[in-house]
Design an enzyme around this catalytic site. Structure first.
Site, PDB file in Angstrom:
ATOM      1  N   ARG A  84     -76.451  30.768  -0.543  1.00 37.50           N
ATOM      2  CA  ARG A  84     -76.878  31.399   0.706  1.00 37.50           C
ATOM      3  C   ARG A  84     -77.156  32.891   0.556  1.00 37.50           C
ATOM      4  NH1 ARG A  84     -71.998  28.557   3.814  1.00 37.50           N
ATOM      5  NH2 ARG A  84     -71.372  28.287   1.639  1.00 37.50           N
TER       6      ARG A  84
ATOM      7  N   LYS B  30     -71.939  35.687  -6.551  1.00 36.57           N
ATOM      8  CA  LYS B  30     -71.484  36.313  -5.302  1.00 36.57           C
ATOM      9  C   LYS B  30     -70.318  37.262  -5.578  1.00 36.57           C
ATOM     10  CE  LYS B  30     -69.571  33.595  -2.029  1.00 36.57           C
ATOM     11  NZ  LYS B  30     -69.666  32.533  -1.003  1.00 36.57           N
TER      12      LYS B  30
ATOM     13  N   GLY C 280     -68.995  21.584  -6.587  1.00 39.51           N
ATOM     14  CA  GLY C 280     -68.157  21.662  -5.406  1.00 39.51           C
ATOM     15  C   GLY C 280     -66.767  22.190  -5.703  1.00 39.51           C
TER      16      GLY C 280
ATOM     17  N   GLY D 256     -64.894  24.600   7.603  1.00 37.98           N
ATOM     18  CA  GLY D 256     -64.310  23.269   7.728  1.00 37.98           C
ATOM     19  C   GLY D 256     -63.338  23.251   8.920  1.00 37.98           C
TER      20      GLY D 256
ATOM     21  N   GLU E 197     -65.880  19.165   6.986  1.00 38.37           N
ATOM     22  CA  GLU E 197     -66.863  20.226   6.766  1.00 38.37           C
ATOM     23  C   GLU E 197     -67.907  20.219   7.881  1.00 38.37           C
ATOM     24  OE1 GLU E 197     -66.710  22.701   4.300  1.00 38.37           O
ATOM     25  OE2 GLU E 197     -64.731  21.763   4.280  1.00 38.37           O
TER      26      GLU E 197
ATOM     27  N   ASN F 149     -60.433  25.833   8.434  1.00 37.59           N
ATOM     28  CA  ASN F 149     -59.830  25.952   7.111  1.00 37.59           C
ATOM     29  C   ASN F 149     -60.244  27.285   6.498  1.00 37.59           C
ATOM     30  OD1 ASN F 149     -59.005  25.589   4.433  1.00 37.59           O
ATOM     31  ND2 ASN F 149     -60.852  24.419   3.917  1.00 37.59           N
TER      32      ASN F 149
ATOM     33  N   SER G 235     -82.685  87.626 -11.621  1.00 38.49           N
ATOM     34  CA  SER G 235     -83.422  86.408 -11.273  1.00 38.49           C
ATOM     35  C   SER G 235     -84.421  86.022 -12.363  1.00 38.49           C
ATOM     36  CB  SER G 235     -84.192  86.621  -9.970  1.00 38.49           C
ATOM     37  OG  SER G 235     -83.267  86.812  -8.936  1.00 38.49           O
TER      38      SER G 235
ATOM     39  N   ALA H 218     -83.919  91.059 -14.762  1.00 36.29           N
ATOM     40  CA  ALA H 218     -84.639  89.924 -14.168  1.00 36.29           C
ATOM     41  C   ALA H 218     -85.803  89.524 -15.064  1.00 36.29           C
ATOM     42  CB  ALA H 218     -85.149  90.309 -12.782  1.00 36.29           C
TER      43      ALA H 218
HETATM   44  C1  UD1 Z   1     -65.145  26.518   1.926  1.00 31.91           C
HETATM   45  C2  UD1 Z   1     -64.390  25.302   2.442  1.00 31.91           C
HETATM   46  C3  UD1 Z   1     -64.375  25.328   3.968  1.00 31.91           C
HETATM   47  C4  UD1 Z   1     -63.739  26.608   4.429  1.00 31.91           C
HETATM   48  C5  UD1 Z   1     -64.457  27.844   3.816  1.00 31.91           C
HETATM   49  C6  UD1 Z   1     -63.674  29.089   4.107  1.00 31.91           C
HETATM   50  C7  UD1 Z   1     -64.725  23.456   0.866  1.00 31.91           C
HETATM   51  C8  UD1 Z   1     -65.458  22.194   0.569  1.00 31.91           C
HETATM   52  N1  UD1 Z   1     -65.052  24.103   2.003  1.00 31.91           N
HETATM   53  O1  UD1 Z   1     -66.482  26.431   2.395  1.00 31.91           O
HETATM   54  O2  UD1 Z   1     -63.620  24.221   4.466  1.00 31.91           O
HETATM   55  O3  UD1 Z   1     -63.772  26.683   5.838  1.00 31.91           O
HETATM   56  O4  UD1 Z   1     -64.528  27.716   2.389  1.00 31.91           O
HETATM   57  O5  UD1 Z   1     -64.338  30.238   3.654  1.00 31.91           O
HETATM   58  O6  UD1 Z   1     -63.863  23.843   0.113  1.00 31.91           O
HETATM   59  N2  UD1 Z   1     -66.853  27.456  -5.774  1.00 31.91           N
HETATM   60  C9  UD1 Z   1     -66.575  27.103  -7.093  1.00 31.91           C
HETATM   61  N3  UD1 Z   1     -67.191  25.998  -7.625  1.00 31.91           N
HETATM   62  C10 UD1 Z   1     -68.035  25.226  -6.901  1.00 31.91           C
HETATM   63  C11 UD1 Z   1     -68.300  25.578  -5.567  1.00 31.91           C
HETATM   64  C12 UD1 Z   1     -67.678  26.687  -5.030  1.00 31.91           C
HETATM   65  O7  UD1 Z   1     -65.833  27.792  -7.780  1.00 31.91           O
HETATM   66  O8  UD1 Z   1     -68.534  24.255  -7.466  1.00 31.91           O
HETATM   67  C13 UD1 Z   1     -66.208  28.653  -5.224  1.00 31.91           C
HETATM   68  C14 UD1 Z   1     -67.181  29.675  -4.688  1.00 31.91           C
HETATM   69  O9  UD1 Z   1     -67.533  30.609  -5.685  1.00 31.91           O
HETATM   70  C15 UD1 Z   1     -66.409  30.341  -3.562  1.00 31.91           C
HETATM   71  C16 UD1 Z   1     -65.436  29.267  -3.116  1.00 31.91           C
HETATM   72  O10 UD1 Z   1     -65.439  28.276  -4.115  1.00 31.91           O
HETATM   73  O11 UD1 Z   1     -65.670  31.467  -3.993  1.00 31.91           O
HETATM   74  C17 UD1 Z   1     -65.870  28.669  -1.799  1.00 31.91           C
HETATM   75  O12 UD1 Z   1     -67.179  28.174  -1.896  1.00 31.91           O
HETATM   76  P1  UD1 Z   1     -68.199  28.336  -0.707  1.00 31.91           P
HETATM   77  O13 UD1 Z   1     -69.470  27.754  -1.151  1.00 31.91           O
HETATM   78  O14 UD1 Z   1     -68.177  29.689  -0.190  1.00 31.91           O
HETATM   79  O15 UD1 Z   1     -67.518  27.338   0.348  1.00 31.91           O
HETATM   80  P2  UD1 Z   1     -67.695  27.384   1.913  1.00 31.91           P
HETATM   81  O16 UD1 Z   1     -68.930  26.684   2.264  1.00 31.91           O
HETATM   82  O17 UD1 Z   1     -67.501  28.739   2.400  1.00 31.91           O
HETATM   83 MG    MG Z   2     -67.363  30.594   1.507  1.00 35.71          MG
END
Ligand code: UD1
Ligand code: MG
Length: 581
Positions: free
Chosen positions: A18, A25, A81, A144, A159, A174, A410, A428
């Site tokens: 995003r 990030k 994920g 979430g 989610e 969450n 100067s 100067a």
């Molecule tokens: C996540 C939570 C959501 C919560 C929100 C709070 C999940 C599925 N969702 O969503 O419930 O409300 O955070 O901010 O957990 N990351 C990895 N590996 C991956 C994907 C993500 O390390 O494969 C890391 C990202 O770098 C980030 C963190 O996990 O620091 C969260 O990922 P992000 O994509 O921001 O999750 P949200 O959609 O915010």
């Molecule tokens: Mg997040």
């Protein structure tokens, strides 16, 4: 709390989809620091047994940026994920000595260590298999949602994307920060799948899996919702930046600093500012900067990693980086101080003055348009406008030493290495290439000479064209003297030819005896003259061209265009013969 029997795993592998960015990030800067630094700092304060950081996108850069003792990096090559991140960490987690594992998302910069500590404690007290850090949000969009069971336990985290309309209305969310019993986590981790509409392994699915196995999952709500705000796009980054900036400004104001407009003042977290200092809009105080008390920081200056004493005035638009500014100094406007410059008490560095790696002594003044590089200036030195220390010889930087009480006139160039002895004067406009002994006058410039009347002589000597017209019977002889070149000479010829034609004369002989030079514009003027004559039914011929000029004309092939006669007599007689051409 069961002592320090817990470890932390930070999720930092995500691609920042995003953010629409090439970069992780975690590396995007928030109030002067990489985003990932905030969570790492909070976690560091807890002193967990182990700290794991899951990295993936731009792994090497992230590892370099966050490398510190005691961190274990785990690489998640494909980011499938948050649950997948845990699966990748499995081997490490199996070796982990702690019974509790806290999973923290890397993008929640306002999270405090105290909150994490309280979460771990609550988790221990509840003897839960998992504890979810939750909060209530006015606008829970993107997070979430917490689905509670009767009795208050957490049954599931749903989610946003897969929420039913009723679930979407749930305001408890969450935070992405969860505490797990490590054995239970490892036992059920394998049950995660990506068979869901998001096609990702969702860490949050573990809650439902636990619930199915009648394992206890409890919520741990925090009152200040801001603490768990995630940064998922650049708008949230800017909102977070604003929160952090205002928080820092608020703390400074409570400590006795006036900030005229906190909304447009940028003070990094570590910066210290003394009482009664006034910070005007647009000022940035960055890095490890420390500002004393009763200073005035006028608008739009950027001060980085520098120390300012008391009662310092920084006028608008200064750049100060890695410098030490003692008390009662005046800087700017538009001063540039850098690379370890030291400005001692009562000194003044004025407009368009750059000071690099130099020490400026007490009470010394350089008010205007000056460069001081690799220089040491003693006390009470006066540096005149436009003075330059010529420190660079093309290979290396050389030092300049200006001792106490020196007066530099100067416009002086001080060619380093050079030393100006105590109390000396530099006249100067001097170029100083040799050391000046103390209490001397150094004159390093050529003696001025005035050539009286030079302007008049120059204008007389100015090579210009002189065109005369005389009549030789029916022929108008136009004599061109001097240089026929672009500008007034060419214009003069055109005017003369027009005048002759207007007076009814149709036979023109252009005598070039005294033509000393002709350029292409001059040749063009001759061609135009011939054309104009022909158009009014007449003839134009040339005569008496000097050899030098003739060569020029021949080079341009104009001898094919004009009838050229060696002298005026033959030119004139050609008109009385049968008309040609
Ligand atoms: C996540 C939570 C959501 C919560 C929100 C709070 C999940 C599925 N969702 O969503 O419930 O409300 O955070 O901010 O957990 N990351 C990895 N590996 C991956 C994907 C993500 O390390 O494969 C890391 C990202 O770098 C980030 C963190 O996990 O620091 C969260 O990922 P992000 O994509 O921001 O999750 P949200 O959609 O915010
Ligand atoms: Mg997040």
């Amino acid at each position: 709390m069961a002592g320090h029997d817990f470890s932390v795993l930070i999720l930092a592998a995500g691609k920042a989809t995003r953010f629409k960015s090439e970069h992780s990030k975690m590396l995007h800067r928030l109030a002067g620091q990489p985003l990932g630094d905030y969570v790492l700092k909070a976690v560091g304060l807890l002193k967990p047994q182990r700290t794991y950081v899951v990295i993936g996108h731009e792994a090497e850069e992230v590892r370099k940026a966050f490398a510190r003792p005691g961190l274990t990096f785990i690489e998640q090559k494909e980011q499938l994920g948050t649950g997948h991140a845990l699966l990748v960490a499995r081997t490490e987690l199996e070796r982990c000595p702690s019974s509790t594992l806290v999973v923290v998302v890397g993008d929640a910069p306002l999270l405090r260590a105290e909150t994490l500590r309280a979460l771990v404690e609550a988790h221990g007290k509840a003897c839960a298999a998992a504890t979810v850090l939750t909060t209530r949000l006015e606008n829970p969009q993107g997070y979430g949602r917490i689905v509670r069971a009767r009795g208050g336990r957490v049954r599931a985290i749903v989610e946003e994307k897969v929420c039913t309309p009723a679930q979407r209305k749930i305001r408890e969310i969450n935070s992405g920060i969860l505490c797990f019993s490590r054995p239970k986590l490892l036992e059920h981790l394998g049950a995660l799948s990506d068979k869901n509409p998001q096609k990702e392994y969702l860490l949050t699915d573990l809650v439902e899996i636990f619930d199915r196995h009648r394992l206890k999952v409890v919520p741990f709500p925090v009152g200040d919702a801001r603490e768990v705000l995630g940064v998922n796009d650049r708008m949230e980054l800017a909102q977070m930046e604003r929160i952090l900036r205002l928080r820092k400004a608020g703390a400074l104001m409570r400590d006795g600093v006036t900030i005229v407009n906190p909304e447009c003042t940028y003070v990094d977290d570590q910066v210290e500012v003394g009482r009664d200092t006034v910070i005007e809009p647009g000022v940035s105080l960055l890095g490890t900067t420390r500002v004393g008390s009763a200073c005035t920081l006028r608008p739009y200056s950027t001060i980085t990693d520098s120390v300012l004493g008391d009662r310092v005035t920084v006028r608008p638009y200064c750049m100060i980086s890695a410098c030490e500014i003692e008390s009662d100094v005046i800087l700017g406007p538009f001063a540039h101080l850098r690379d370890g410059a030291v400005i001692e008490q009562d000194a003044c560095i004025g407009n368009f003055v750059e000071v690099k790696k130099s020490c400026v002594g007490r009470g010394t003044k350089a008010w205007h348009l000056t460069y001081l590089g690799d220089a040491t200036l003693g006390e009470r030195v006066n540096v005149g406008a436009g003075t330059v220390t010529c420190n660079y010889d093309g290979e290396k930087k050389n030092p300049t030493l200006i001792e106490d009480g020196v007066f530099v006139g100067s416009g002086s160039m001080l060619v380093a290495p050079v030393r100006i002895g105590r109390g000396s004067y530099v006249a100067a406009g001097s170029t100083i290439t040799e050391d000046v002994p103390p209490e001397s006058l150094a004159l390093g410039r050529a003696r001025q000479t005035n050539r009286e009347g030079w302007v008049r002589t120059r204008s007389q000597a100015k090579p210009s064209v002189n065109i005369t017209v005389r009549e030789a019977g029916p022929v108008a002889v136009v004599e061109v003297n001097g240089r026929l070149t672009l500008g007034p000479p060419v214009e003069a010829l055109g005017q003369t030819i027009r005048r002759v034609l207007e007076s009814g004369n149709r036979k023109l002989l252009v005598n070039l005896t005294h033509l000393t030079y002709i350029d292409s514009a001059g040749m063009g003027a001759l061609v135009s003259a011939m054309k104009a004559t022909r158009e009014s039914g007449g003839q134009l011929r040339l005569s008496s061209i000097q050899h030098k000029v003739l060569t020029l004309i021949e080079t341009a092939n104009l001898n094919q265009v004009f009838e050229i006669y060696p002298d005026e007599a033959s030119g004139l007689s050609s008109f009385s013969q049968a008309p040609s051409g």
